[in-house]
Write a protein that holds these residues in place. Sequence first.
Motif, PDB file in Angstrom:
ATOM      1  N   ARG A  60       0.835  -1.217   0.000  1.00 27.11           N
ATOM      2  CA  ARG A  60       0.000   0.000   0.000  1.00 27.11           C
ATOM      3  C   ARG A  60       0.860   1.252   0.000  1.00 27.11           C
ATOM      4  O   ARG A  60       0.485   2.267  -0.579  1.00 27.11           O
ATOM      5  N   GLU A  61       2.003   1.223   0.660  1.00 28.57           N
ATOM      6  CA  GLU A  61       2.901   2.380   0.681  1.00 28.57           C
ATOM      7  C   GLU A  61       3.472   2.650  -0.707  1.00 28.57           C
ATOM      8  O   GLU A  61       3.686   3.799  -1.084  1.00 28.57           O
ATOM      9  N   LEU A  62       3.725   1.607  -1.462  1.00 27.81           N
ATOM     10  CA  LEU A  62       4.326   1.778  -2.776  1.00 27.81           C
ATOM     11  C   LEU A  62       3.342   2.245  -3.832  1.00 27.81           C
ATOM     12  O   LEU A  62       3.757   2.721  -4.879  1.00 27.81           O
ATOM     13  N   GLN A  63       2.077   2.107  -3.568  1.00 28.70           N
ATOM     14  CA  GLN A  63       1.065   2.530  -4.548  1.00 28.70           C
ATOM     15  C   GLN A  63       0.812   4.022  -4.489  1.00 28.70           C
ATOM     16  O   GLN A  63       0.994   4.721  -3.623  1.00 28.70           O
TER      17      GLN A  63
END
Length: 63
Positions: A60-63
Amino acid sequence: MKQSEIKDLSAVELQEKLSQLKKTYADLKAAHTISPIENPLQIKTIRRAVARIATELTKRELQ
């Protein structure tokens, strides 16, 4: 926890669940070190649940 359950949780809920599972994992490891626990497979399932949640948070952080 199943992956489908993890995807339904919010980021805040995932953080709370992650900290709760990490504490449970540490407690189980300590208890198992002192004397064998009844079901040692619990350690494996909790460790994998921690990994699943951590993976979902990173995703989720990378999105």
